[in-house]
Design a protein around this motif. Sequence first.
Motif, short mmCIF file in Angstrom:
data_model
loop_
_atom_site.label_atom_id
_atom_site.label_comp_id
_atom_site.label_asym_id
_atom_site.label_seq_id
_atom_site.Cartn_x
_atom_site.Cartn_y
_atom_site.Cartn_z
N UNK A 21 0.74 -1.16 0.00
CA UNK A 21 -0.01 0.13 0.03
C UNK A 21 0.82 1.24 0.03
N UNK A 22 0.65 2.14 -0.97
CA UNK A 22 1.26 3.35 -1.23
C UNK A 22 0.29 4.71 -0.66
N UNK A 23 0.87 5.41 0.32
CA UNK A 23 -0.02 6.55 0.50
C UNK A 23 0.44 8.11 0.32
N UNK A 24 -0.16 8.84 -0.43
CA UNK A 24 0.28 10.11 -0.61
C UNK A 24 -0.54 10.79 0.45
N UNK A 25 0.03 11.33 1.71
CA UNK A 25 -0.58 11.87 2.83
C UNK A 25 -0.86 13.33 2.55
N UNK A 26 -2.07 13.80 2.15
CA UNK A 26 -2.06 14.98 1.70
C UNK A 26 -3.35 15.78 2.51
N UNK A 27 -3.20 17.10 2.53
CA UNK A 27 -4.16 17.57 3.36
C UNK A 27 -3.92 18.28 4.71
N UNK A 28 -2.91 18.10 5.21
CA UNK A 28 -2.40 18.63 6.56
C UNK A 28 -2.66 20.17 6.66
N UNK A 29 -2.40 20.90 5.74
CA UNK A 29 -2.39 22.43 5.72
C UNK A 29 -4.05 22.93 5.60
#
Length: 252
Positions: A21-29
Amino acid sequence: MPDAAQPAADEKVRSESPLHVAIIMDGNGRWAAARGLPRAEGHRRGVEALRRVVRAANELGILHLTIFSFSSENWSRPASEIGDLFGLLRRFIRNDLATLHRDGVRVRVIGEREGLEPDICALLGEAEELTRANTRLNLVVAFNYGSRQEIARAAQRLAREAAQGQRDPASIDADTLGRYLDAPDIPDPDLIIRTSGEQRLSNFLMWQAAYSELVFVPMHWPDFDKAALESAIAEYSTRERRFGGLVAKTGS
Ligand code: IPE
Ligand code: IPE
Ligand code: MG
Protein backbone atom coordinates in the motif's frame (compact mmCIF):
# COMPACT_ATOMS: atom_id res chain seq x y z
CA MET A 1 13.71 -12.32 12.81
CA PRO A 2 9.92 -11.98 13.35
CA ASP A 3 8.68 -13.66 16.50
CA ALA A 4 6.27 -16.59 16.51
CA ALA A 5 3.23 -14.39 17.25
CA GLN A 6 3.65 -12.55 13.94
CA PRO A 7 1.99 -13.84 10.78
CA ALA A 8 4.33 -15.74 8.50
CA ALA A 9 4.99 -14.25 5.08
CA ASP A 10 3.06 -17.03 3.28
CA GLU A 11 0.04 -16.40 5.50
CA LYS A 12 0.14 -12.77 4.39
CA VAL A 13 0.30 -13.75 0.73
CA ARG A 14 -2.96 -15.64 1.10
CA SER A 15 -4.72 -12.76 2.82
CA GLU A 16 -7.16 -10.44 1.09
CA SER A 17 -5.04 -7.44 1.94
CA PRO A 18 -2.94 -5.77 -0.71
CA LEU A 19 0.71 -6.59 -0.06
CA HIS A 20 1.96 -3.12 -0.92
CA VAL A 21 0.00 0.00 0.00
CA ALA A 22 1.37 3.42 -0.92
CA ILE A 23 -0.07 6.61 0.54
CA ILE A 24 0.02 10.23 -0.58
CA MET A 25 -0.48 11.85 2.81
CA ASP A 26 -2.18 15.06 1.73
CA GLY A 27 -4.29 17.76 3.35
CA ASN A 28 -2.34 18.65 6.52
CA GLY A 29 -2.48 22.36 5.70
CA ARG A 30 -6.19 22.36 4.94
CA TRP A 31 -6.91 20.34 8.08
CA ALA A 32 -5.17 23.05 10.11
CA ALA A 33 -6.73 25.97 8.21
CA ALA A 34 -10.22 24.58 8.80
CA ARG A 35 -9.50 24.78 12.55
CA GLY A 36 -7.80 28.17 12.53
CA LEU A 37 -4.47 26.51 13.37
CA PRO A 38 -1.04 27.05 11.80
CA ARG A 39 -0.07 24.66 9.00
CA ALA A 40 2.71 23.31 11.22
CA GLU A 41 0.08 21.94 13.59
CA GLY A 42 -1.48 20.06 10.67
CA HIS A 43 1.89 18.52 9.89
CA ARG A 44 2.40 17.61 13.56
CA ARG A 45 -0.98 15.88 13.63
CA GLY A 46 -0.05 14.24 10.34
CA VAL A 47 2.85 12.50 12.06
CA GLU A 48 0.40 11.13 14.63
CA ALA A 49 -1.71 9.76 11.79
CA LEU A 50 1.41 8.18 10.33
CA ARG A 51 2.14 6.40 13.61
CA ARG A 52 -1.42 5.02 13.69
CA VAL A 53 -1.26 3.88 10.11
CA VAL A 54 2.11 2.11 10.42
CA ARG A 55 0.71 0.20 13.40
CA ALA A 56 -2.49 -0.59 11.51
CA ALA A 57 -0.59 -1.73 8.41
CA ASN A 58 1.38 -4.13 10.58
CA GLU A 59 -1.81 -5.46 12.18
CA LEU A 60 -3.49 -5.87 8.79
CA GLY A 61 -0.67 -7.97 7.38
CA ILE A 62 0.53 -5.45 4.81
CA LEU A 63 4.13 -6.27 3.83
CA HIS A 64 5.15 -2.96 2.24
CA LEU A 65 3.91 0.52 3.11
CA THR A 66 5.25 3.44 1.10
CA ILE A 67 4.53 6.94 2.35
CA PHE A 68 5.04 10.20 0.46
CA SER A 69 6.70 12.40 3.02
CA PHE A 70 8.39 15.22 1.07
CA SER A 71 8.34 15.69 -2.69
CA SER A 72 11.04 17.08 -4.95
CA GLU A 73 8.59 19.89 -5.68
CA ASN A 74 7.88 20.68 -2.01
CA TRP A 75 11.08 22.78 -2.04
CA SER A 76 8.91 25.50 -3.57
CA ARG A 77 7.18 26.01 -0.20
CA PRO A 78 8.25 28.75 2.22
CA ALA A 79 11.53 28.00 4.01
CA SER A 80 9.78 28.06 7.39
CA GLU A 81 7.39 25.27 6.35
CA ILE A 82 10.25 23.21 4.91
CA GLY A 83 12.02 23.69 8.25
CA ASP A 84 8.89 22.45 10.08
CA LEU A 85 8.64 19.37 7.87
CA PHE A 86 12.32 18.50 8.25
CA GLY A 87 12.08 19.05 12.00
CA LEU A 88 9.18 16.62 12.17
CA LEU A 89 11.11 13.99 10.21
CA ARG A 90 14.05 14.37 12.59
CA ARG A 91 11.78 14.03 15.59
CA PHE A 92 9.89 11.10 14.09
CA ILE A 93 13.09 9.13 13.56
CA ARG A 94 14.55 10.05 16.94
CA ASN A 95 11.35 9.25 18.86
CA ASP A 96 9.94 6.34 16.91
CA LEU A 97 12.90 4.40 15.56
CA ALA A 98 13.19 2.13 18.61
CA THR A 99 9.47 1.30 18.50
CA LEU A 100 9.54 0.65 14.77
CA HIS A 101 12.51 -1.64 15.27
CA ARG A 102 10.80 -3.47 18.14
CA ASP A 103 7.73 -3.97 15.93
CA GLY A 104 9.75 -5.63 13.17
CA VAL A 105 9.58 -2.68 10.77
CA ARG A 106 12.35 -2.26 8.23
CA VAL A 107 12.79 1.39 7.23
CA ARG A 108 13.79 2.12 3.64
CA VAL A 109 14.20 5.56 2.13
CA ILE A 110 13.68 6.44 -1.53
CA GLY A 111 14.41 9.78 -3.15
CA GLU A 112 17.44 11.98 -3.68
CA ARG A 113 19.78 11.97 -0.69
CA GLU A 114 22.29 14.37 -2.22
CA GLY A 115 21.80 17.98 -1.16
CA LEU A 116 20.02 17.08 2.08
CA GLU A 117 21.46 18.36 5.33
CA PRO A 118 24.09 15.95 6.67
CA ASP A 119 22.27 15.30 9.95
CA ILE A 120 19.10 14.29 8.05
CA CYS A 121 21.14 11.93 5.85
CA ALA A 122 22.76 10.47 8.95
CA LEU A 123 19.37 9.87 10.62
CA LEU A 124 17.93 8.24 7.50
CA GLY A 125 21.02 6.03 7.24
CA GLU A 126 20.80 5.13 10.92
CA ALA A 127 17.14 4.12 10.55
CA GLU A 128 17.94 1.94 7.54
CA GLU A 129 20.96 0.37 9.21
CA LEU A 130 19.31 -0.43 12.55
CA THR A 131 16.26 -2.06 10.96
CA ARG A 132 17.98 -3.77 8.02
CA ALA A 133 17.25 -7.32 9.21
CA ASN A 134 13.55 -6.74 10.07
CA THR A 135 11.05 -8.60 7.92
CA ARG A 136 7.58 -7.89 9.23
CA LEU A 137 6.83 -4.65 7.37
CA ASN A 138 8.89 -2.59 4.95
CA LEU A 139 8.20 1.08 5.64
CA VAL A 140 9.39 2.87 2.52
CA VAL A 141 9.74 6.59 3.17
CA ALA A 142 9.66 8.68 0.00
CA PHE A 143 11.63 11.71 1.11
CA ASN A 144 12.91 14.37 -1.29
CA TYR A 145 11.30 12.03 -3.80
CA GLY A 146 10.01 12.64 -7.31
CA SER A 147 9.21 9.89 -9.76
CA ARG A 148 10.59 11.73 -12.80
CA GLN A 149 13.83 12.39 -10.93
CA GLU A 150 14.03 8.72 -9.87
CA ILE A 151 13.59 7.58 -13.48
CA ALA A 152 16.12 10.14 -14.70
CA ARG A 153 18.67 8.90 -12.13
CA ALA A 154 18.12 5.33 -13.32
CA ALA A 155 18.53 6.42 -16.96
CA GLN A 156 21.73 8.24 -16.06
CA ARG A 157 23.26 5.16 -14.43
CA LEU A 158 22.31 3.00 -17.41
CA ALA A 159 23.71 5.57 -19.84
CA ARG A 160 26.96 5.68 -17.90
CA GLU A 161 27.30 1.90 -18.07
CA ALA A 162 26.58 1.97 -21.79
CA ALA A 163 29.09 4.77 -22.38
CA GLN A 164 31.71 2.77 -20.49
CA GLY A 165 31.02 -0.21 -22.72
CA GLN A 166 29.61 -2.29 -19.85
CA ARG A 167 26.12 -2.46 -21.33
CA ASP A 168 24.57 -2.91 -24.76
CA PRO A 169 21.89 -0.18 -25.15
CA ALA A 170 19.75 -2.69 -27.03
CA SER A 171 19.55 -4.80 -23.87
CA ILE A 172 17.76 -2.06 -21.93
CA ASP A 173 14.08 -2.86 -21.52
CA ALA A 174 11.44 -1.92 -18.93
CA ASP A 175 12.60 -4.63 -16.51
CA THR A 176 16.17 -3.35 -16.73
CA LEU A 177 15.14 0.21 -15.97
CA GLY A 178 12.94 -1.00 -13.12
CA ARG A 179 15.98 -2.61 -11.53
CA TYR A 180 17.73 0.78 -11.43
CA LEU A 181 14.99 2.54 -9.49
CA ASP A 182 15.48 3.40 -5.82
CA ALA A 183 13.90 0.26 -4.27
CA PRO A 184 14.00 -2.38 -7.02
CA ASP A 185 13.27 -5.28 -4.66
CA ILE A 186 9.96 -3.82 -3.45
CA PRO A 187 7.03 -4.97 -5.62
CA ASP A 188 4.84 -2.38 -7.32
CA PRO A 189 2.10 -0.96 -5.09
CA ASP A 190 -1.20 -2.83 -5.30
CA LEU A 191 -3.08 0.10 -3.83
CA ILE A 192 -2.30 3.82 -3.83
CA ILE A 193 -4.35 5.95 -1.46
CA ARG A 194 -4.45 9.74 -1.61
CA THR A 195 -6.18 11.70 1.11
CA SER A 196 -7.75 15.18 0.98
CA GLY A 197 -9.80 14.64 -2.17
CA GLU A 198 -7.08 15.54 -4.68
CA GLN A 199 -7.05 13.11 -7.58
CA ARG A 200 -3.53 13.13 -8.97
CA LEU A 201 -0.19 11.42 -8.41
CA SER A 202 1.92 14.59 -7.98
CA ASN A 203 5.07 12.82 -9.24
CA PHE A 204 4.70 9.82 -6.89
CA LEU A 205 5.69 6.31 -8.04
CA MET A 206 4.58 6.97 -11.62
CA TRP A 207 6.57 4.05 -13.02
CA GLN A 208 5.50 1.66 -10.27
CA ALA A 209 1.83 2.76 -10.41
CA ALA A 210 1.26 1.35 -13.92
CA TYR A 211 -1.27 -1.20 -12.60
CA SER A 212 -1.93 0.05 -9.10
CA GLU A 213 -5.49 0.54 -7.95
CA LEU A 214 -6.05 4.18 -6.97
CA VAL A 215 -8.33 5.12 -4.09
CA PHE A 216 -9.00 8.79 -3.35
CA VAL A 217 -10.49 9.61 0.02
CA PRO A 218 -11.95 12.99 0.95
CA MET A 219 -10.60 13.12 4.51
CA HIS A 220 -7.47 15.07 5.30
CA TRP A 221 -4.41 13.11 6.36
CA PRO A 222 -4.45 14.06 10.09
CA ASP A 223 -7.88 12.37 10.36
CA PHE A 224 -6.74 9.13 8.71
CA ASP A 225 -6.77 6.03 10.91
CA LYS A 226 -7.04 2.25 10.87
CA ALA A 227 -10.75 2.34 9.97
CA ALA A 228 -10.00 4.60 6.99
CA LEU A 229 -7.23 2.25 5.88
CA GLU A 230 -9.55 -0.73 6.20
CA SER A 231 -12.20 1.06 4.19
CA ALA A 232 -9.70 1.85 1.40
CA ILE A 233 -8.65 -1.80 1.40
CA ALA A 234 -12.31 -2.84 1.22
CA GLU A 235 -12.69 -0.61 -1.85
CA TYR A 236 -9.54 -2.18 -3.31
CA SER A 237 -10.93 -5.66 -2.81
CA THR A 238 -13.96 -4.81 -4.99
CA ARG A 239 -11.69 -3.90 -7.91
CA GLU A 240 -11.01 -6.35 -10.72
CA ARG A 241 -7.35 -6.28 -11.64
CA ARG A 242 -6.70 -7.40 -15.18
CA PHE A 243 -3.16 -6.27 -15.96
CA GLY A 244 -4.12 -5.90 -19.60
CA GLY A 245 -5.41 -9.47 -19.84
CA LEU A 246 -8.85 -11.00 -19.66
CA VAL A 247 -8.59 -13.14 -16.56
CA ALA A 248 -9.30 -11.32 -13.31
CA LYS A 249 -6.70 -11.81 -10.63
CA THR A 250 -5.79 -10.13 -7.37
CA GLY A 251 -2.47 -9.35 -5.75
CA SER A 252 0.66 -8.41 -7.63
C1 IPE B 1 0.70 17.07 3.03
O1 IPE B 1 -0.11 18.12 3.39
C2 IPE B 1 2.10 17.18 3.57
C3 IPE B 1 3.12 17.49 2.55
C4 IPE B 1 2.90 17.73 1.29
C5 IPE B 1 4.49 17.54 2.99
P1 IPE B 1 -0.06 19.53 2.65
O2 IPE B 1 0.95 20.38 3.32
O3 IPE B 1 0.15 19.35 1.18
O4 IPE B 1 -1.50 20.06 2.95
P2 IPE B 1 -2.46 20.86 1.95
O5 IPE B 1 -2.53 20.07 0.68
O6 IPE B 1 -1.82 22.21 1.74
O7 IPE B 1 -3.75 20.93 2.67
C1 IPE C 1 2.17 15.58 -2.58
O1 IPE C 1 1.35 16.54 -2.02
C2 IPE C 1 3.45 15.47 -1.80
C3 IPE C 1 3.32 14.84 -0.48
C4 IPE C 1 2.24 14.36 0.05
C5 IPE C 1 4.57 14.74 0.26
P1 IPE C 1 1.37 18.06 -2.49
O2 IPE C 1 0.40 18.76 -1.62
O3 IPE C 1 2.75 18.57 -2.51
O4 IPE C 1 0.84 17.93 -3.99
P2 IPE C 1 0.15 19.02 -4.93
O5 IPE C 1 1.06 20.21 -4.98
O6 IPE C 1 -1.17 19.37 -4.33
O7 IPE C 1 -0.03 18.33 -6.25
MG1 MG D 1 -1.07 19.15 -0.39
